[in-house]
Design an enzyme around this catalytic site. Structure first.
Site, mmCIF file in Angstrom:
data_model
loop_
_atom_site.group_PDB
_atom_site.id
_atom_site.type_symbol
_atom_site.label_atom_id
_atom_site.label_comp_id
_atom_site.label_asym_id
_atom_site.label_seq_id
_atom_site.Cartn_x
_atom_site.Cartn_y
_atom_site.Cartn_z
ATOM 1 N N TRP A 102 -12.173 -17.033 35.254
ATOM 2 C CA TRP A 102 -11.179 -15.515 35.208
ATOM 3 C C TRP A 102 -11.771 -14.230 34.254
ATOM 4 C CZ3 TRP A 102 -10.622 -14.222 39.731
ATOM 5 C CH2 TRP A 102 -9.835 -14.872 40.315
ATOM 6 N N ASP A 171 -5.702 -10.573 29.758
ATOM 7 C CA ASP A 171 -5.667 -10.620 30.931
ATOM 8 C C ASP A 171 -4.292 -12.323 31.472
ATOM 9 O OD1 ASP A 171 -5.296 -11.930 33.409
ATOM 10 O OD2 ASP A 171 -7.350 -12.281 33.949
ATOM 11 N N LYS A 195 1.584 -14.517 40.331
ATOM 12 C CA LYS A 195 2.486 -15.678 40.238
ATOM 13 C C LYS A 195 3.938 -15.780 39.952
ATOM 14 C CE LYS A 195 -2.780 -16.199 39.435
ATOM 15 N NZ LYS A 195 -2.968 -16.475 40.483
#
Ligand code: PMP
Length: 360
Positions: A102, A171, A195
């Site tokens: 990511w 992030d 999530k």
């Protein structure tokens, strides 16, 4: 109804209590005769929903008055562009820490808009650790430093908040609300919802007020944080049902002892699972160095990969689902976010030991 323990990395399991609450008021929210899906986002009812959701998130993370909470459409991918567009001027240098999949995607997108300096990278070590902060090569005048606090695919997690003179951007898609954090250290935190927060399609941004209003010329209106801040996250029609679900999750978390309570449960769950891997005499292995092992996403491999399918089939037969690792890395991955109960992790550990006995 079939009861399973769902180890998906996201969209991921939501708290059962939240799902049942949503079900009970799906067609009639609080006697309004309407579903949240059917309400005007500017009406009295939804105003109450979004106001409470924001206040509850502020309480959970102790978000200081200096920071705004935004409910944004789109996933974290939007943020990969919004961050440089809003926080870096044309020609600015920005620092990124590369800890895996990511981080890399965030870096690739940032390169379209700014000069990216990779302050540190775990790539040489195959992303099995966070590079030592003392060795980071920071730029003198970076517009910001970006990192990913938990790499959902690789399973490495920062056990600390990096120090940074430059504006710190994170992030937190896959570990927000899993442990207490000092929000005041960040210029910007963002997290896709799917999530630890709610359904996909919603992203939370927590942004320091003085960083608003700096989007570079040409930034699309929808990608300007200040537009969303000025409109209290109602510039366009937001993902209303997602915000409602997030609000229910926030209330659930507050009832469960907040993020400190969540952290205690997450430590226990992760410890059980890693111990099962580490005491399997090599039947299972996890490549991540211990201090950086994620409490949220536990990747592990079977020494004999030819048993992978049998492992997954046997797991499914016991109601343990979505354990297949990401296609880019293979093996297994158990995502054990806030909503995964301890019993689910215990059931997985029992299964892993049984599978070793029958196949070892
Ligand atoms: N960052 C992290 C850490 C993620 O785990 C994900 C998705 N799994 C993303 C960014 C991208 O999120 P989205 O698909 O919502 O854009």
């Amino acid at each position: 109804m079939t009861q399973v323990y769902n180890f998906s990395s996201g969209p991921a399991v939501l708290p059962r209590e939240v799902m049942l609450a949503a079900q009970s008021e799906l067609v009639d929210w609080h006697g309004s005769g309407m579903s949240v899906m059917e309400m005007s986002h500017r009406g009295r009812e939804f105003t109450q929903i979004i106001t409470e959701a924001e206040a509850d998130l502020r309480k959970l993370l102790a978000v200081p008055a200096s920071h705004r909470i935004l409910f944004l459409p789109g996933g974290a991918h939007f943020q990969f562009a919004m961050v440089p567009l809003n926080l870096a001027a044309e020609g600015d240098t920005v620092d990124y820490v590369n800890t895996g999949h990511w981080s890399k995607i965030a870096i690739k997108e940032a390169r379209r808009y700014a000069k990216v300096n990779i302050a540190a990278s775990g790539e040489e070590g195959h992303f099995t650790a966070i590079p030592d902060e003392a060795d980071w090569q920071r730029s003198d005048n970076a517009a910001y430093l970006h990192y990913c606090s938990n790499e959902t695919i690789g399973g490495v997690e920062f056990p600390y908040i990096p120090k940074s003179d430059a504006t710190l951007v994170c992030d937190m898609s896959s570990n927000i609300l899993s442990r207490p954090i000092d929000v005041s250290q960040f210029g910007l935190i963002y997290a896709g919802a799917q999530k630890n927060i709610g359904p996909s399609g919603l992203t939370i941004a927590i942004v320091r007020e003085d960083l608003l209003g700096r989007a570079r010329p040409g930034t699309p209106t929808m990608l300007d944080y200040s537009v969303h801040a000025e409109a209290d996250s109602l510039y366009n029609t937001p993902p209303t049902f997602g915000i409602y679900m997030a609000g229910l999750v926030f209330k659930w978390l507050l009832e469960q002892g907040g993020v400190a309570g969540a952290e205690a449960r997450n430590i226990e769950k992760a410890a059980l699972l890693y111990e099962t891997v580490d005491t399997s005499a090599g039947f299972y292995s996890c490549p991540i160095e211990k201090p950086f092992r994620s409490r949220m996403n536990v990747p592990f491999r079977l020494a004999d990969e030819s048993l992978d399918d049998a492992f997954l089939e046997g797991a499914k037969a016991r109601g343990l689902v979505q354990l297949k690792g990401h296609r880019s890395v293979g093996g297994m991955r158990a995502s054990i976010y806030n909503a995964m109960p301890l019993e689910g992790v215990k059931a997985l550990c029992d299964y892993m030991r049984d599978f070793t006995r029958s196949h070892g």
